[in-house]
Each structure stands twice: as structure tokens, then as C-alpha cells.
Motif scaffolding. Structure first.
Motif, short mmCIF file in Angstrom:
data_model
loop_
_atom_site.label_atom_id
_atom_site.label_comp_id
_atom_site.label_asym_id
_atom_site.label_seq_id
_atom_site.Cartn_x
_atom_site.Cartn_y
_atom_site.Cartn_z
N HIS A 1 -46.12 -6.97 55.02
CA HIS A 1 -46.14 -7.71 56.29
C HIS A 1 -46.24 -6.77 57.48
O HIS A 1 -47.00 -7.03 58.42
CB HIS A 1 -44.91 -8.60 56.41
N MET B 1 -49.75 -5.12 57.61
CA MET B 1 -50.82 -6.03 58.04
C MET B 1 -50.81 -6.26 59.54
O MET B 1 -51.79 -6.74 60.11
CB MET B 1 -50.72 -7.36 57.30
N ARG C 1 -54.80 -2.66 58.24
CA ARG C 1 -55.16 -3.96 57.65
C ARG C 1 -56.35 -3.86 56.70
O ARG C 1 -56.27 -4.36 55.57
CB ARG C 1 -55.40 -4.99 58.74
N ASP D 1 -55.97 -4.72 52.77
CA ASP D 1 -56.76 -5.83 52.25
C ASP D 1 -57.56 -5.36 51.03
O ASP D 1 -57.58 -6.04 50.00
CB ASP D 1 -57.68 -6.37 53.35
#
Length: 156
Positions: free
Chosen positions: A133, A136, A142, A146
Motif C-alpha cells: 500500500h 503504490m 508504482r 505493478d
């Protein structure tokens, strides 16, 4: 903790307004009270509780509430003299909860229900959740996260 106002700042605001020491708390599930120091709340003003006492890792049946101390404190240096004069408590260890109980008996301890998301990094799943969390939220991380997640989920 992840919040727009950092947890310690939330607690410092209460300390600055009241001159009383402050612990951060969150409501936990009944089956989890035995994992925490639990407050006995004598009065509540919004998110602020006046703490009448604390119990270290009580059984659910003996817990005075479900408000758990979650490792955030704004304490005065006097806590060290209390700790220095204590004997061991639960688990044969010196318990900060026992020292905080003494502060509460002097009507000098408040508990604040902290606003924001709490990640319990005491276990592997909670730690992983916090890392993902928080990662991201960073634009530069990110895409990498991902990609890592997609690769980990791809059939092999």
C-alpha cells in the motif's frame, strides 16, 4: 499508520491542549484483545478517552474494553522513573502497560482513537500489506510494483 495528519501529530495536538500524556488506540476484534494492552475508559469526548486503567493482554472475558494501545505514545520523561521502580509483569517482562496504568491512576493519561489506516506489521501478511500500500502511493515505485505483482500472479 498512514493518515493525512501523522499519528504522532494527532496525539501531540491532544497533549498540547490538555498537558496529559497520550496513547494511540484502535478498536480491535474481541478475539484479538489478548494481543494488546487494553484501556479501561472512564469517559469519552469524541475520539479522546480518559483512561482509568490498562490491562496487559487480558483474556476477552477480562478485557475492560476493545480499545487497544497500538504502539503510539506521547509520554513525559517521568515514565522512566515509574519503569525504574517496577517489578516484572505479564510474561515475566517489564511492561510499559503497567507503567501507563500508574499514570492513568494519577488521572494523567488520555487515549486517542487515531484517524487513518493502521497496518499491523506484527505478522507477515500485515507487513506485506503495508509495503504494498505504501509503495503504490509513490509514483516512481508504482510501475515496478505493478510489474512485480503481475509477474508473481502469472501462471507458470
Amino acid at each position: 499508520m498512514n493518515s493525512s495528519t501523522p499519528a504522532i501529530r494527532q496525539m501531540m495536538n491532544v497533549y498540547e491542549a490538555t498537558a496529559k500524556q497520550v496513547v494511540g488506540v484502535r478498536t480491535v476484534e474481541e478475539q484479538d484483545v489478548s494481543k494488546y494492552g487494553i484501556i479501561e475508559s472512564s469517559r469519552q469526548n469524541g475520539l479522546i478517552h480518559e483512561v482509568g486503567g490498562l490491562v496487559e493482554k487480558p483474556s476477552p472475558a477480562d478485557a475492560p474494553s476493545r480499545q487497544a494501545v497500538i504502539g503510539r505514545y506521547v509520554l513525559e520523561p517521568s515514565i522512566f522513573s515509574i519503569l525504574g521502580n517496577m517489578s516484572t509483569g505479564a510474561g515475566g517482562e517489564y511492561q510499559l502497560t503497567d507503567a501507563l496504568h500508574q499514570v492513568a491512576l494519577q488521572n494523567q493519561l488520555l487515549a486517542l482513537e487515531l484517524e487513518g489506516t493502521r497496518y499491523n506489521i506484527d505478522d507477515k501478511a500485515g507487513y506485506l500489506e503495508a509495503v504494498l500500500h505504501m509503495g503504490m502511493q509513490h509514483e516512481d515505485l508504482r510501475p515496478m510494483l505493478d510489474s512485480m505483482i503481475r509477474e508473481a500472479l502469472a501462471p507458470r
